[in-house]
Scaffold this active site. Structure first.
Site, PDB file in Angstrom:
ATOM      1  N   CYS A 131       0.846  -1.187   0.000  1.00  0.00           N
ATOM      2  CA  CYS A 131       0.000   0.000   0.000  1.00  0.00           C
ATOM      3  C   CYS A 131       0.886   1.244   0.000  1.00  0.00           C
ATOM      4  O   CYS A 131       1.791   1.359   0.816  1.00  0.00           O
ATOM      5  CB  CYS A 131      -0.902  -0.011   1.233  1.00  0.00           C
ATOM      6  SG  CYS A 131      -1.864   1.500   1.440  1.00  0.00           S
ATOM      7  N   CYS A 154      -1.184 -10.880  -7.337  1.00  0.00           N
ATOM      8  CA  CYS A 154      -1.611 -11.981  -6.470  1.00  0.00           C
ATOM      9  C   CYS A 154      -1.630 -11.426  -5.040  1.00  0.00           C
ATOM     10  O   CYS A 154      -0.579 -11.223  -4.430  1.00  0.00           O
ATOM     11  CB  CYS A 154      -0.634 -13.139  -6.627  1.00  0.00           C
ATOM     12  SG  CYS A 154      -1.176 -14.648  -5.838  1.00  0.00           S
TER      13      CYS A 154
END
Length: 170
Positions: A131, A154
């Protein structure tokens, strides 16, 4: 003769431990993420208080959930997948696809919200994704995804929260 076997066994064991340590890697080898500054920074205690144990292990300790264990794997509604650590929107539902890997997969993140670092753990060279706002570990990106990008993000589902799209007013 017996002493030589003990010596050789000991040397072989030490070599094996050294090799395992090298293959496992260190946070510094995983890229510059460990030294990066993020918009949201909290103490370890604050992250532990905010996140579930599974979320903490994935987002803060770069863990991985068991394949097939995330409820978001089968999430097919329209909406946004956001960071479980800071709620930054990361992936739109229309970029999600079934990869057959056991983890939620996307072919493209929301522009500018996912960072990448080099990951050399376990003797492999991979690209870790995190993030952008809080640095939470999300998973890895591979170049075996569908068109239009050819990428497969993924992602550990427990590192995400899902926000369904608002129902249209009729």
């Amino acid at each position: 003769m017996f002493d030589r076997r003990i010596l050789l066994t000991t040397v072989a064991g030490l070599f094996g431990l050294s090799a395992f340590r090298w293959l496992r890697g260190t946070p510094a080898e995983a890229g510059e993420k460990a030294t990066q500054k993020f918009e949201i920074e909290k103490t370890d205690a604050e992250w532990r208080a905010q996140l579930t144990p599974q979320q903490y292990e994935i987002l803060r300790k770069e863990g991985t959930e068991r394949p097939g264990s995330s409820p978001l794997l089968k999430e097919h509604r329209k909406g946004i997948f956001a960071c479980a650590g800071c709620d930054l929107p990361l992936f739109a539902s229309d970029t999600k696809f079934e990869s057959g890997t056991g983890w939620p997969s996307f072919y493209q993140p929301i522009e500018g919200n996912v960072g990448k670092t080099e990951d050399r753990t376990f003797g492999m060279l991979r690209t870790e994704v995190h993030c952008r706002r809080c640095g939470g570990h999300l998973g890895h990106v591979f170049d075996d995804g569908p068109k239009p990008t050819g990428l497969r993000y993924c992602i550990d589902g427990f590192g995400l929260v899902f926000h369904p799209a608002a129902a249209s007013a009729t």
